[in-house]
Design an enzyme around this catalytic site. Structure first.
Site, PDB file in Angstrom:
ATOM      1  N   HIS A  82      47.086 -30.098  29.025  1.00 39.05           N
ATOM      2  CA  HIS A  82      46.044 -29.210  29.542  1.00 39.05           C
ATOM      3  C   HIS A  82      44.744 -29.968  29.681  1.00 39.05           C
ATOM      4  CE1 HIS A  82      44.890 -24.992  30.343  1.00 39.05           C
ATOM      5  NE2 HIS A  82      43.681 -25.488  30.148  1.00 39.05           N
ATOM      6  N   ASP A 161      42.920 -13.508  26.750  1.00 37.50           N
ATOM      7  CA  ASP A 161      42.213 -14.640  27.364  1.00 37.50           C
ATOM      8  C   ASP A 161      41.874 -14.343  28.820  1.00 37.50           C
ATOM      9  OD1 ASP A 161      41.247 -17.410  27.714  1.00 37.50           O
ATOM     10  OD2 ASP A 161      42.953 -17.512  29.075  1.00 37.50           O
ATOM     11  N   ARG A 168      33.593 -14.502  30.961  1.00 35.26           N
ATOM     12  CA  ARG A 168      32.803 -15.716  30.680  1.00 35.26           C
ATOM     13  C   ARG A 168      32.333 -16.372  31.966  1.00 35.26           C
ATOM     14  NH1 ARG A 168      36.768 -19.227  27.970  1.00 35.26           N
ATOM     15  NH2 ARG A 168      35.114 -20.760  27.964  1.00 35.26           N
ATOM     16  N   SER A 183      40.484 -20.251  24.174  1.00 40.38           N
ATOM     17  CA  SER A 183      41.055 -19.912  25.480  1.00 40.38           C
ATOM     18  C   SER A 183      42.244 -20.822  25.781  1.00 40.38           C
ATOM     19  CB  SER A 183      39.964 -20.073  26.554  1.00 40.38           C
ATOM     20  OG  SER A 183      40.509 -20.111  27.842  1.00 40.38           O
ATOM     21  N   LYS A 187      46.695 -19.879  25.085  1.00 38.73           N
ATOM     22  CA  LYS A 187      47.703 -19.944  26.159  1.00 38.73           C
ATOM     23  C   LYS A 187      48.809 -20.910  25.779  1.00 38.73           C
ATOM     24  CE  LYS A 187      44.337 -20.536  29.090  1.00 38.73           C
ATOM     25  NZ  LYS A 187      43.280 -20.467  30.062  1.00 38.73           N
TER      26      LYS A 187
END
Ligand code: URA
Length: 427
Positions: A82, A161, A168, A183, A187
């Site tokens: 990620h 999220d 946000r 966040s 996930k």
């Protein structure tokens, strides 16, 4: 328990209990807490922060706010990576197929663009017919059959999220270490992948502007993952310059194809791809102690023999995508057709001065203005919009000039970029 008391606690920097955090996440997920109170809470967290225990608890509560995928039927550890978000970052689309061709299963839940940063899902959707919505069963089948999947976030995984992320984005509360960490990691934990490599970006084109904060973010995310039983690793990568030659959704898919078919490989992009691939391979069950040179040769091997590109083509085909116009000579014909019919506009420019000021942030803003990103939540993306570098500062020899091509479906936007973001470089 009441949300106003919890907001007050964060405002006074008092520690939140496990029950406070579960109350928030449950209230947000079920729509019981209205957006204005959630936004006040997010701003209080953004300003005063949360400690590591609170951040971990928030992450677990968000991960458990929806389904937790069970990937055990794959029968092997699945690897995930990620990025915290950057400009021209098409690494997922390149390294997923490379690792799958090396026998390492890679699975990702990817995002859309956020602010000036691009998102893998918007990029994949620039391929005509490509469907990024993947059910849980299809997700597991793609890992087993293709060895690589990147899918959009479904409502069933980490729904808290999804709600907080959207709020946000429009309340100035993106650049907070506990909010980014929870966040991303919620996930990752909900997706059930066993090994996770984080690409934490720092620099003017990233949410973390400096190395020290990026390191802090990397450390907390690795700790959360390790405490949840995952194998974790983090790479810190420079985002002061855009990654690769292309910035913009379709342009980046074309660059990924050029990379996987060994046609055009930009040095900065290659460095990040190799670093991430090596970290991911080392966490996988395929790793047998090979040194970095050997791993780099293995990466080159699956590019040169075409097996990495075969994985990418299979993945795209199964998701309904059509790559016909992405491959030469059809690609060039397609652009000629679009340009001559007035559906696409382009402008090639040479930058005569101050090219060291051409930061990732500036290129990201220019690309957004051309139509490659969104200003409002529901804005449509122009898949062809963006900026293509014909050379990068590192490629320049002697008196050579930096050359870029601007693309947009709206000629006015090209003019606007020339008059604003790029004005100082061409006058
Ligand atoms: N990527 C995410 O998934 N969440 C963030 O907050 C930032 C980048």
């Amino acid at each position: 328990m009441n949300i106003i008391d919890i907001i007050e606690k964060v405002k006074r920097r008092e520690k939140l209990s496990r029950e406070d955090i579960r109350f928030i996440v449950n209230g947000v997920t079920k729509g019981i807490i209205p957006d204005y109170q959630t936004s006040a809470l997010l701003m209080a967290v953004c300003i005063n922060g949360l400690d590591d225990d609170e951040t971990t608890e928030l992450t677990l509560a968000m991960a458990e706010s929806g389904d937790m995928l069970d990937l055990s039927s794959v029968g092997r550890p699945v690897v995930d990576k990620h990025s915290t978000g950057g400009i021209g970052d098409k690494t997922t689309i390149i390294l997923g197929p490379i690792l799958a061709a090396l026998g390492v299963p890679v699975a990702k839940m990817s995002g859309r663009g956020l602010g000036i940063t691009g998102g893998t899902i918007d990029k994949l959707e620039s391929i005509p017919g490509f469907n990024t919505e993947v059910s849980n069963d299809e997700f597991i089948k793609l890992i087993k059959d293709v060895g690589f999947v990147a899918a959009a976030q479904t409502i069933s995984l980490a729904p808290a999220d999804k709600i907080l992320y959207a709020l946000r984005d429009v309340t100035g509360t993106v650049d907070s270490i506990p909010l980014i960490a929870s966040s991303i990691m919620s996930k990752k934990l909900a997706l059930g992948t066993n090994c996770i490599v984080l690409d934490v970006k720092y620099g003017n084109g990233a949410f973390m502007k400096d190395y020290d904060n990026a390191k802090k973010l990397a450390d907390i995310m690795c700790n959360i993952g390790r405490n949840a039983g995952r194998k974790m690793s983090a790479v810190l990568s420079d985002m002061n310059q855009p990654l690769g030659y292309a910035i913009g959704n379709r342009l980046e898919i074309e660059e990924a194809i050029d990379y996987l078919t060994d046609k055009k490989i930009e040095k900065g992009l290659e460095k990040v791809i190799n670093e991430l691939c090596i970290e991911m391979y080392k966490l996988s069950d395929k790793y047998a102690g090979e040194d970095e040179e050997t791993l780099k040769q293995m990466i080159r091997g699956v590019i040169e023999d075409g097996s990495a590109f075969d994985v990418f083509k299979r993945f795209v085909e199964i998701r309904g995508g059509n790559l016909e116009t992405f491959i030469s000579p059809e690609r060039e014909k397609h652009y000629e057709e679009l340009l001559s019919s007035g559906r696409l506009f382009k402008k090639e420019i040479e930058l005569s001065k101050d090219i060291d000021q051409l930061s990732a942030e500036l290129v990201g803003r220019a690309s957004l203005m051309l139509g490659a990103g969104r200003n409002k939540k529901d804005d449509a993306i122009d898949p062809y919009a963006g900026i293509l570098f014909l050379n990068k500062p590192d490629d320049l020899k002697n008196d050579e000039m930096l050359k870029l091509v601007l693309y947009s479906g709206d000629a006015g936007k090209i003019e606007e970029v020339l008059q604003t973001h790029l004005k100082m470089f061409i006058e």
